[in-house]
Design a protein around this motif. Structure first.
Motif, mmCIF file in Angstrom:
data_model
loop_
_atom_site.group_PDB
_atom_site.id
_atom_site.type_symbol
_atom_site.label_atom_id
_atom_site.label_comp_id
_atom_site.label_asym_id
_atom_site.label_seq_id
_atom_site.Cartn_x
_atom_site.Cartn_y
_atom_site.Cartn_z
ATOM 1 N N SER A 7 70.771 34.496 28.458
ATOM 2 C CA SER A 7 70.585 33.500 28.723
ATOM 3 C C SER A 7 69.394 32.866 28.186
ATOM 4 N N GLY A 10 70.051 27.051 23.967
ATOM 5 C CA GLY A 10 69.767 25.398 24.569
ATOM 6 C C GLY A 10 69.497 24.408 23.138
ATOM 7 N N LEU A 11 69.352 23.742 23.303
ATOM 8 C CA LEU A 11 69.187 22.727 21.970
ATOM 9 C C LEU A 11 67.849 23.048 21.587
ATOM 10 N N LEU A 18 63.677 29.727 20.282
ATOM 11 C CA LEU A 18 64.126 29.752 20.900
ATOM 12 C C LEU A 18 64.121 30.922 21.259
ATOM 13 N N THR A 121 75.927 32.677 24.536
ATOM 14 C CA THR A 121 75.186 31.280 25.152
ATOM 15 C C THR A 121 75.324 30.317 23.707
ATOM 16 N N GLN A 122 75.028 29.310 23.756
ATOM 17 C CA GLN A 122 75.086 28.431 23.246
ATOM 18 C C GLN A 122 73.115 27.559 22.181
ATOM 19 N N VAL A 123 74.089 27.861 21.242
ATOM 20 C CA VAL A 123 72.442 27.796 20.349
ATOM 21 C C VAL A 123 73.167 26.245 19.686
#
Length: 127
Positions: A7, A10-11, A18, A121-123
């Motif tokens: 988790s 995000g952007l 982050l 999880t996308q970063v």
């Protein structure tokens, strides 16, 4: 096998920060080293950072040294990746991974070393 859930992705704008978290499943009693990898579209999955079961040894890829820090809290069965001074080239899906049955200060670093993986999880870092 151990279940891993990442988790914190995000952007974020370039230069921002982050913190990713990776929680392991309950009832995990085996000692395990942990690692973080990332995979950009069309590219292979590459090593980012890893930490030993003891937490006393860590290793980061040259591309993130001085910007990323890996840590763990064994009481919470969680490993973290603090990412500072993010760059657009850090954009990727980030995966945590576990290598069971490790002890002490051993720090695995290759994809083949790890037997359990999270879903990713996308970063995304914008310029």
């Amino acid at each position: 096998q151990v279940q891993l859930v990442e988790s914190g992705g995000g952007l974020v704008q370039a230069g921002g920060s982050l913190r990713l978290s990776c929680a392991t499943s309950e009832g995990t009693y085996s000692n395990y080293a942990m690692g973080w990898f990332r995979q950009a579209p069309g590219k292979e999955r590459i090593f980012v950072a890893a930490i030993s079961w003891s937490g006393r040894s860590t290793y980061c890829a040259d591309s993130v040294k001085g910007r990323f820090t890996v840590s763990r809290d064994n009481a919470k069965n969680t490993v973290y990746l603090q990412m500072n001074s993010l760059k657009p080239e850090d954009t990727a899906v980030y995966y945590c991974a576990a290598k069971l049955g490790t002890y002490g200060n051993y720090v695995p670093q290759s994809v083949a070393d790890f037997g359990s993986w999270g879903q990713g999880t996308q970063v995304t870092v914008s310029s």
